[in-house]
Design a protein around this motif. Structure first.
Motif, PDB file in Angstrom:
ATOM      1  N   LYS A 154       0.817  -1.204   0.000  1.00 28.37           N
ATOM      2  CA  LYS A 154       0.000   0.000   0.000  1.00 28.37           C
ATOM      3  C   LYS A 154       0.856   1.263   0.000  1.00 28.37           C
ATOM      4  O   LYS A 154       1.979   1.291   0.483  1.00 28.37           O
ATOM      5  N   ASP A 157      -6.341   3.306   0.165  1.00 30.38           N
ATOM      6  CA  ASP A 157      -7.553   2.534   0.437  1.00 30.38           C
ATOM      7  C   ASP A 157      -7.569   2.102   1.898  1.00 30.38           C
ATOM      8  O   ASP A 157      -8.264   1.166   2.274  1.00 30.38           O
ATOM      9  N   THR A 158      -6.777   2.788   2.710  1.00 30.04           N
ATOM     10  CA  THR A 158      -6.742   2.542   4.146  1.00 30.04           C
ATOM     11  C   THR A 158      -6.279   3.832   4.807  1.00 30.04           C
ATOM     12  O   THR A 158      -5.917   4.801   4.134  1.00 30.04           O
ATOM     13  N   GLU A 161     -12.250   2.910  -3.598  1.00 29.45           N
ATOM     14  CA  GLU A 161     -11.192   2.252  -2.831  1.00 29.45           C
ATOM     15  C   GLU A 161     -10.127   3.236  -2.357  1.00 29.45           C
ATOM     16  O   GLU A 161      -9.052   2.850  -1.956  1.00 29.45           O
ATOM     17  N   LYS A 162     -10.439   4.522  -2.443  1.00 30.95           N
ATOM     18  CA  LYS A 162      -9.486   5.532  -1.984  1.00 30.95           C
ATOM     19  C   LYS A 162     -10.268   6.795  -1.650  1.00 30.95           C
ATOM     20  O   LYS A 162     -11.346   7.029  -2.190  1.00 30.95           O
ATOM     21  N   TRP A 197      -8.671  -3.525 -11.474  1.00 34.18           N
ATOM     22  CA  TRP A 197      -9.103  -2.225 -10.968  1.00 34.18           C
ATOM     23  C   TRP A 197      -9.668  -1.397 -12.125  1.00 34.18           C
ATOM     24  O   TRP A 197      -9.227  -1.513 -13.265  1.00 34.18           O
TER      25      TRP A 197
END
Length: 676
Positions: free
Chosen positions: A440, A458-459, A533-534, A667
């Motif tokens: 990541k 995405d985290t 996802e972001k 993706w």
């Protein structure tokens, strides 16, 4: 204007002879962990020729990279600017060779310049009088070389051939000018194919296992758990570990690479190569190992091949050192040995690099310069590859340009024990996600004792390590109240360093190249059935801006909302019934990072937001198109008045076998919806 300073050098530099300024030989390996040099460790292998540099000069104990991956490091080395400043954030996009670089400055100041070996910046080298480079990663046996623009295949082993060409170039010089040689080895990069003479090295040796080989990642963030670089789970049995007898249909992509390696070798080379592994492979297949014993076997095979490749590097570095000594050049030549980053040698169960954890963040760095650098010295100063460019500039008696962000190491070279500290903290930023190995995005700082990292995209997770108490980085102390004050002070340091380097991570989550799309959707609200996802700013896909494709734009992929393994299902509200005749999205493709154009796009419309009418679908692009780029995907409709528009962009359900990420869900990257 960007060349003004280069031309200015010709008139501002005092005329100096070759003896007034040192020659520079910059030798860089690929993925050479510091632990695999005996002058650093000595428990894995012996590197007597590399040790000569340390014995004759200075060993840096705390040298770190700015972005632990091949292309970005190389761009930082020659520009003295961070990745977000020189435009090479990852391995995907080419280096803009028109920007100022160290070889250009030195060339303009009268140096002979050459680049030989692995270049890996996806554009032709500039600033060099001579260049002979591998195309892309290159191969170990019988590689092709691009010789000042012409591709020529040569028979032999890549590490030896690179050295041959470097020595030939040195032999061609008349000695009237100082020289700057960048000698870049491919080894020991994956897939670790040893030279014939070293194929049986370590056959009767048991390589020590790292204590974290069976790490379970307990207590750390998602990033450590979700990576795809484990020796046990992610190494290919044929391509990486040379057990070609066990080719698996699920590994077609990797196995085809191994087959291509054999096809490029001579019959004699193939026979020698296969004979070295044949018996051990048969024993392995018969043993049917599982669990920890299987991982142990894979670790031994991986490590022995890795170290065998380093044996060739060490031998060839010895040839260069011998040449310099035999021709009386060593006294006025700075010799540098380093790697583009570190590498995991089974620590945490991993291979590869990318993370800011110590094993891949730390680089080997050795320098000798007789008469200037004291012999047999070491320094624990915190240095970065960002520092090479200003160091070379100062050594050549040139002014360091204001836009170079590193610090000259010359004071440390002259007085390693007495030199003032050039910094108290190093800074790091890794960008290549989504992509191979699934590490990541993250940034962070490291002081002499502590490390703070932030994983994002995405985290949103933080890690803090006390390197004195926990050198293996197994205990994330970020939530530990005992470290609250330290955590707060590290956050302040992080903000200071981001300001110093003008790095604003949030900027890479926005469109950096706006352009009007003249869209009826502009400024209107939309909802997404599935979250992106972001993080992205509100209205990203209806702000009227889109990311124009520009290979030199540092934020090329960052203005997009990302959708992984599920469709982008967006419902746009135009506020009132509006006449429309065209609907589309702007998306991009980067197959090396598993980003593909949508498999198909469908459109439905409604007047009240309850009952939707299907208007059909299109297939905007085929996955066989391997080009990196962007595209508008438009669907022309029968004109009608509608208020709500539902757009569904569906990804590939499984990336094809012949592409990176085979079998994984693709993706989709979308940065604008337009309606006309």
């Amino acid at each position: 204007m960007r060349y003004f300073i280069l031309f200015f050098i010709l008139f501002s530099v005092v005329l100096l002879t070759a003896q007034d300024r040192p020659n520079i030989v910059f030798i860089m390996a690929d993925d050479h962990a510091a632990k695999a040099l005996s002058c650093y460790d000595g428990t894995l292998n012996q590197t007597p020729n590399l040790d000569r540099i340390a014995q004759n000069g200075l060993l840096f104990e705390n040298a770190f990279c700015t972005n632990s991956i091949c292309s970005p490091v190389r761009a930082v080395n020659i520009t003295g600017k961070m990745s977000h400043k020189n435009g090479v954030l990852d391995n995907i996009f080419p280096f803009d060779g028109s920007q100022p670089t160290v070889p250009k400055y030195l060339q303009a100041a009268g140096y002979e310049t050459a680049m030989i070996g692995k270049w890996h910046l996806k554009s032709d080298p500039t600033g060099f009088d001579f260049w002979k480079v591998l195309p892309g990663q290159g191969v170990y046996y019988n590689p092709g070389f691009i010789d000042n623009g012409t591709l020529v295949k040569e028979e032999g082993y890549v590490t030896t051939l690179i050295t041959d060409h470097a020595l030939d170039w040195l032999e061609s010089l008349d000695g009237s000018k100082p020289f700057f040689l960048m000698l870049h080895h491919k080894a020991p990069h994956r897939n670790w194919m040893p030279e014939a003479k070293y194929l049986n090295l370590y056959d009767d040796v048991q390589i020590p296992e790292p204590s974290t080989l069976f790490d379970d990642y307990v207590g750390r963030t998602r990033a450590a758990k979700e990576q795809e670089m484990e020796i046990g789970r992610h190494m290919y049995i044929s391509y990486d570990l040379k057990v070609w007898q066990m080719e698996n249909q699920d590994e077609d992509w990797a196995n085809s690479w191994m087959s291509n390696r054999f096809e490029s070798m001579t019959e004699e080379q193939v026979r020698a190569f296969k004979a070295a592994y044949e018996i051990e492979n048969q024993d392995f297949i018969a043993a049917e190992l599982e669990g920890k014993e299987l991982l142990r076997w894979k670790y031994q095979r991986y490590m022995k091949d890795y170290l065998r490749c380093i044996a060739s590097v060490d031998e060839q570095v010895g040839r260069v050192l011998d040449y310099l000594e035999q021709h009386g050049l060593d006294k006025n030549t700075l010799v540098v040995y380093t790697s583009d980053q570190g590498f995991y040698l089974g620590e945490h169960g991993w291979f590869d690099k990318r993370f800011m954890y110590e094993e891949s963040y730390r680089m080997p760095l050795l320098m000798q310069w007789p008469g200037v650098i004291p012999a047999h010295t070491r320094t624990d100063q915190l240095v970065m590859n960002l520092d090479y460019a200003p160091t070379f500039m100062e050594m050549a008696k040139l002014n360091v340009p204001d836009d170079m962000q590193g610090q000259s190491l010359l004071p440390i070279l002259k007085t390693p024990k007495q030199a003032d500290k050039i910094r108290e903290v190093t800074y790091y930023h890794y960008f290549e996600y989504p992509g191979i190995h699934a590490v990541k995005r993250h940034y962070g700082i490291r002081t002499e004792r502590y490390k703070l990292m932030h994983f994002y995209f995405d985290t949103d997770e933080w890690e803090l390590y006390d390197l004195d108490e926990d050198p293996l980085e197994l205990r994330n102390e970020y939530a530990n109240s005992a470290y609250a004050e330290i955590r707060d002070s590290l956050h302040q340091l992080l903000l200071r360093e981001q300001k110093r380097y003008d790095d604003v991570p949030g900027a890479y989550l926005q469109s950096l190249e706006p352009g009007s799309v003249n869209s009826l959707a502009q400024g209107h609200a939309y909802t997404l059935k599935y979250p992106v996802e972001k993080p992205s700013q509100d209205g990203l896909m209806t702000d009227g801006k889109y990311q124009q494709y520009n290979i030199y734009n540092a934020g090329i992929r960052s203005g997009y909302a990302a959708f992984r393994e599920h469709p982008m299902e967006l419902v746009l509200d135009l506020g009132e019934k509006t006449k429309i005749s065209q609907v589309g999205i702007h998306s991009m493709q980067s197959p090396e990072s598993w980003i593909h154009f949508p498999h198909h796009i469908s459109v439905r419309v409604s007047k009240n937001g309850k009952r939707f009418k299907n208007l059909g679908s299109i297939q905007p692009a085929r996955f066989e198109n391997l080009q990196i780029g962007e595209a508008w995907s438009d669907m022309h409709l029968k004109p009608g008045k509608w208020r709500y528009i539902e757009i569904t962009a569906t990804p590939l359900s499984a990336i094809p076998d012949n592409l990176p990420g085979a079998g994984k869900g693709a993706w989709i990257f979308v940065d604008e919806v337009h309606v006309r």
